[in-house]
Design a protein around this motif. Structure first.
Motif, PDB file in Angstrom:
ATOM      1  N   VAL A 176       0.824  -1.207   0.000  1.00 19.28           N
ATOM      2  CA  VAL A 176       0.000   0.000   0.000  1.00 19.28           C
ATOM      3  C   VAL A 176       0.856   1.254   0.000  1.00 19.28           C
ATOM      4  O   VAL A 176       0.629   2.185  -0.795  1.00 19.28           O
ATOM      5  CB  VAL A 176      -0.947  -0.004   1.221  1.00 19.28           C
ATOM      6  CG1 VAL A 176      -1.681   1.331   1.336  1.00 19.28           C
ATOM      7  CG2 VAL A 176      -1.936  -1.156   1.119  1.00 19.28           C
ATOM      8  N   GLU A 177       1.839   1.311   0.871  1.00 24.66           N
ATOM      9  CA  GLU A 177       2.658   2.520   0.968  1.00 24.66           C
ATOM     10  C   GLU A 177       3.434   2.778  -0.302  1.00 24.66           C
ATOM     11  O   GLU A 177       3.659   3.929  -0.692  1.00 24.66           O
ATOM     12  CB  GLU A 177       3.595   2.422   2.181  1.00 24.66           C
ATOM     13  CG  GLU A 177       2.881   2.478   3.512  1.00 24.66           C
ATOM     14  CD  GLU A 177       1.958   3.685   3.617  1.00 24.66           C
ATOM     15  OE1 GLU A 177       2.398   4.809   3.282  1.00 24.66           O
ATOM     16  OE2 GLU A 177       0.794   3.506   4.010  1.00 24.66           O
ATOM     17  N   SER A 178       3.858   1.703  -0.980  1.00 24.16           N
ATOM     18  CA  SER A 178       4.568   1.882  -2.242  1.00 24.16           C
ATOM     19  C   SER A 178       3.657   2.526  -3.279  1.00 24.16           C
ATOM     20  O   SER A 178       4.066   3.422  -4.024  1.00 24.16           O
ATOM     21  CB  SER A 178       5.074   0.536  -2.762  1.00 24.16           C
ATOM     22  OG  SER A 178       6.032  -0.003  -1.887  1.00 24.16           O
ATOM     23  N   LEU A 179       2.394   2.069  -3.331  1.00 19.98           N
ATOM     24  CA  LEU A 179       1.458   2.653  -4.288  1.00 19.98           C
ATOM     25  C   LEU A 179       1.137   4.102  -3.935  1.00 19.98           C
ATOM     26  O   LEU A 179       1.049   4.964  -4.820  1.00 19.98           O
ATOM     27  CB  LEU A 179       0.171   1.832  -4.316  1.00 19.98           C
ATOM     28  CG  LEU A 179       0.242   0.480  -5.042  1.00 19.98           C
ATOM     29  CD1 LEU A 179      -1.039  -0.316  -4.807  1.00 19.98           C
ATOM     30  CD2 LEU A 179       0.466   0.673  -6.532  1.00 19.98           C
ATOM     31  N   ARG A 180       0.971   4.383  -2.663  1.00 15.37           N
ATOM     32  CA  ARG A 180       0.604   5.746  -2.270  1.00 15.37           C
ATOM     33  C   ARG A 180       1.760   6.722  -2.467  1.00 15.37           C
ATOM     34  O   ARG A 180       1.549   7.880  -2.861  1.00 15.37           O
ATOM     35  CB  ARG A 180       0.144   5.755  -0.822  1.00 15.37           C
ATOM     36  CG  ARG A 180      -1.273   5.221  -0.657  1.00 15.37           C
ATOM     37  CD  ARG A 180      -1.740   5.257   0.761  1.00 15.37           C
ATOM     38  NE  ARG A 180      -3.185   5.024   0.840  1.00 15.37           N
ATOM     39  CZ  ARG A 180      -3.827   4.699   1.945  1.00 15.37           C
ATOM     40  NH1 ARG A 180      -3.149   4.588   3.087  1.00 15.37           N
ATOM     41  NH2 ARG A 180      -5.131   4.507   1.936  1.00 15.37           N
ATOM     42  N   ASN A 181       2.974   6.273  -2.197  1.00 17.11           N
ATOM     43  CA  ASN A 181       4.125   7.173  -2.253  1.00 17.11           C
ATOM     44  C   ASN A 181       4.900   7.084  -3.561  1.00 17.11           C
ATOM     45  O   ASN A 181       5.803   7.882  -3.805  1.00 17.11           O
ATOM     46  CB  ASN A 181       5.084   6.867  -1.091  1.00 17.11           C
ATOM     47  CG  ASN A 181       4.426   7.033   0.256  1.00 17.11           C
ATOM     48  OD1 ASN A 181       3.535   7.863   0.412  1.00 17.11           O
ATOM     49  ND2 ASN A 181       4.850   6.238   1.233  1.00 17.11           N
ATOM     50  N   GLY A 182       4.562   6.091  -4.389  1.00 17.81           N
ATOM     51  CA  GLY A 182       5.320   5.918  -5.627  1.00 17.81           C
ATOM     52  C   GLY A 182       6.763   5.536  -5.355  1.00 17.81           C
ATOM     53  O   GLY A 182       7.685   6.044  -5.992  1.00 17.81           O
ATOM     54  N   SER A 317      -3.942   6.640  -5.241  1.00 18.21           N
ATOM     55  CA  SER A 317      -2.544   6.209  -5.243  1.00 18.21           C
ATOM     56  C   SER A 317      -1.933   6.456  -6.611  1.00 18.21           C
ATOM     57  O   SER A 317      -2.608   6.859  -7.560  1.00 18.21           O
ATOM     58  CB  SER A 317      -2.448   4.714  -4.918  1.00 18.21           C
ATOM     59  OG  SER A 317      -2.879   3.927  -6.021  1.00 18.21           O
ATOM     60  N   GLN A 318      -0.637   6.187  -6.696  1.00 15.49           N
ATOM     61  CA  GLN A 318       0.029   6.092  -7.987  1.00 15.49           C
ATOM     62  C   GLN A 318      -0.462   4.832  -8.702  1.00 15.49           C
ATOM     63  O   GLN A 318      -1.073   3.952  -8.098  1.00 15.49           O
ATOM     64  CB  GLN A 318       1.540   6.017  -7.794  1.00 15.49           C
ATOM     65  CG  GLN A 318       2.161   7.238  -7.136  1.00 15.49           C
ATOM     66  CD  GLN A 318       2.229   8.420  -8.081  1.00 15.49           C
ATOM     67  OE1 GLN A 318       2.798   8.337  -9.150  1.00 15.49           O
ATOM     68  NE2 GLN A 318       1.604   9.528  -7.682  1.00 15.49           N
ATOM     69  N   VAL A 319      -0.196   4.751  -9.983  1.00 16.76           N
ATOM     70  CA  VAL A 319      -0.572   3.588 -10.780  1.00 16.76           C
ATOM     71  C   VAL A 319       0.699   2.812 -11.114  1.00 16.76           C
ATOM     72  O   VAL A 319       1.593   3.320 -11.791  1.00 16.76           O
ATOM     73  CB  VAL A 319      -1.289   4.005 -12.077  1.00 16.76           C
ATOM     74  CG1 VAL A 319      -1.599   2.782 -12.931  1.00 16.76           C
ATOM     75  CG2 VAL A 319      -2.565   4.775 -11.757  1.00 16.76           C
ATOM     76  N   ALA A 320       0.797   1.583 -10.584  1.00 14.69           N
ATOM     77  CA  ALA A 320       1.954   0.734 -10.872  1.00 14.69           C
ATOM     78  C   ALA A 320       1.751   0.047 -12.218  1.00 14.69           C
ATOM     79  O   ALA A 320       0.666  -0.467 -12.513  1.00 14.69           O
ATOM     80  CB  ALA A 320       2.146  -0.300  -9.776  1.00 14.69           C
ATOM     81  N   GLY A 337       7.311   0.615 -13.288  1.00 10.96           N
ATOM     82  CA  GLY A 337       7.357   1.914 -12.642  1.00 10.96           C
ATOM     83  C   GLY A 337       5.960   2.436 -12.383  1.00 10.96           C
ATOM     84  O   GLY A 337       4.975   1.700 -12.406  1.00 10.96           O
ATOM     85  N   TYR A 338       5.876   3.751 -12.131  1.00 13.52           N
ATOM     86  CA  TYR A 338       4.601   4.374 -11.765  1.00 13.52           C
ATOM     87  C   TYR A 338       4.163   5.379 -12.818  1.00 13.52           C
ATOM     88  O   TYR A 338       4.976   6.057 -13.448  1.00 13.52           O
ATOM     89  CB  TYR A 338       4.727   5.101 -10.424  1.00 13.52           C
ATOM     90  CG  TYR A 338       4.976   4.182  -9.258  1.00 13.52           C
ATOM     91  CD1 TYR A 338       3.947   3.406  -8.725  1.00 13.52           C
ATOM     92  CD2 TYR A 338       6.236   4.090  -8.678  1.00 13.52           C
ATOM     93  CE1 TYR A 338       4.169   2.566  -7.645  1.00 13.52           C
ATOM     94  CE2 TYR A 338       6.466   3.249  -7.600  1.00 13.52           C
ATOM     95  CZ  TYR A 338       5.434   2.491  -7.094  1.00 13.52           C
ATOM     96  OH  TYR A 338       5.665   1.654  -6.034  1.00 13.52           O
TER      97      TYR A 338
END
Length: 433
Positions: A176-182, A317-320, A337-338
């Motif tokens: 989750v944090e990776s998606l939110r913070n990119g 969030s960011q889009v992975a 990447g994002y």
């Protein structure tokens, strides 16, 4: 004695480079050496040459054994070929492999009377979990003849496997944090990160997704015959704005098929994906959408998935983005990447018809079973002979299958980072000869 292979023609065989299997052992004896093969028993063992091909000759009642390590590899598969001459009833060329120091053996190949024209190469293969990640694995090859003119020729010995990656046995959704913070996306991840793991019911989804496109930071060209990857243009995703609607856990685009874009390199195809919440997560749901980039004015197709978090107000969030497989001979790459996108919740015109049509599409699909079920459904059939590494390099296989009595037996659907999680909507191009 490499003349022609006796083999079964596969249904739905598509070439690409998804698996990235490594060669652990390969011995076709063309170097004129049989190092590592230890002979024992009664009979002759030597290298013989016919035209330009060299094979290992075994006669009478002799056996050869070799050993190798599969440490650090899973998905281990062993393949080899036999030709034979003068075998009588009950006499065979037999190859077996053991991952438990000879306590048990898996048959790789067996050739007998009626297959001994001294011309045809008969291939066989096997894969088993107990061959994975072992310090020592043994192959033994033997002939069970009773005369010196009973002959087997061994050729094309090949052992492949996939390097085990840290964490590969612990599937988890994209953090989750990776998606939110990119953040924390320095290398491609296992493809199951784009699929439900411990899914519970998600918030409904209906509205427009607008993906901004643009450059994706992670890019590695694996094969680039024409220099397409130079300058970074191919690492730019096309943008799109498409309505989606959910039905249960399915996330369905209202526009299917090829979407022409203003991107100079790529058009895009969007396929039905999934929505879900991971157990224990609150305040948001997850979405994943399989897609394919298709080279403009060509059929080279690169399959990937995007995933993001959303709630009833929009994307949170960011889009992975990740691409880890393709059906393209001359241009192969990983992209990860994002990107950024917006979700505009709104009632979508025609959504009921789209939901009904997709339900009908799913209902009309053939029943599917994994290809290893062939052994149970048809005793005596060896599933390892389909999609065999002796016929097709695992690096060059996307999917394969067999249609029998109305059942679609499916194998493959691998990528360089595990199985593609949406194989039922994987985009496959067609090519003219």
């Amino acid at each position: 004695m490499r003349y022609f292979l006796s083999a079964v023609t596969l249904f739905l065989l598509i070439l690409s480079r998804p698996v990235m299997a490594d060669i652990i052992l390969m011995d076709d004896f063309q170097d004129g050496k049989s190092d590592g093969w230890q002979a024992m028993g009664k009979g002759d063992v030597r290298l013989t040459k016919y035209k330009k091909n060299i094979s290992l000759y075994l006669s009478h009642h002799v056996m050869v054994v070799t050993a190798f390590s599969t440490k650090g590899y899973d998905k281990v598969a062993v393949a080899l070929s036999f030709a034979a001459k003068s075998l009588e009833e009950g006499e065979y060329c037999i190859a077996e492999v053991s991952g438990d120091k000879g306590q048990s053996w898996h048959e790789i190949n067996k050739v007998g009377d009626g297959q001994d024209d001294a011309i045809s190469l008969h291939m066989g293969s096997v894969s088993s979990e107990d061959l994975n990640d072992k310090a020592k694995v043994y192959i033994r090859v033997r002939i069970t003849g009773n005369k010196d003119n009973d002959i087997c020729w061994l050729d094309n010995v090949r052992v492949t496997g996939r390097k085990i990656r840290v964490g590969a046995d612990n599937p988890h959704a994209f953090p989750v944090e990776s998606l939110r913070n990119g953040s924390s996306y320095d290398r491609p991840v296992e493809m199951w990160a784009f699929a439900p793991v411990h899914a519970v019911k998600a918030s409904p989804f209906e509205g427009k997704i607008t993906f901004d496109g643009g450059r994706i930071e992670g890019f590695e060209a694996l094969k680039d015959d024409y220099g397409y990857g130079r300058g970074g243009k191919v690492a730019r995703m096309p943008s799109f704005a498409v309505d989606f609607v959910s039905s249960g856990s399915d996330l369905i685009p209202l526009r299917r098929g090829l979407i022409l874009s203003e991107n100079p390199q790529w058009d895009i195809i969007l396929e039905p994906g999934k929505i879900w919440r991971e157990a224990g997560e609150t305040g948001f749901s997850r979405a994943a959408i399989p897609f394919a980039l298709q080279e403009k004015n060509a059929n080279c197709t690169h399959n990937g998935v995007i995933t993001f978090l959303y709630d009833e107000k929009g994307i949170t969030s960011q889009v992975a983005v990740q691409i880890s497989s393709e059906t393209c001979l001359y241009f192969k790459f990983d992209l990860w990447g994002y990107g950024t996108a917006t979700y505009s919740p709104a009632s979508v015109t025609g959504s009921a018809g789209v939901i009904e049509a997709y339900g009908q599409e799913k209902a009309a699909r053939l029943p599917v079973k994994p290809i290893h079920s062939l052994a149970q459904d048809y005793p005596g059939v060896n599933p390892d002979n389909f999609g065999s590494v002796a016929e097709v390099n695992p690096d060059d296989m996307t999917v394969y299958g067999l249609l029998v009595d109305g059942i679609h037996y499916v194998g493959g659907c691998e990528t360089r980072y595990g199985a593609f999680p949406y194989c039922d909507v994987l985009d496959l191009p067609s090519y003219s000869p």
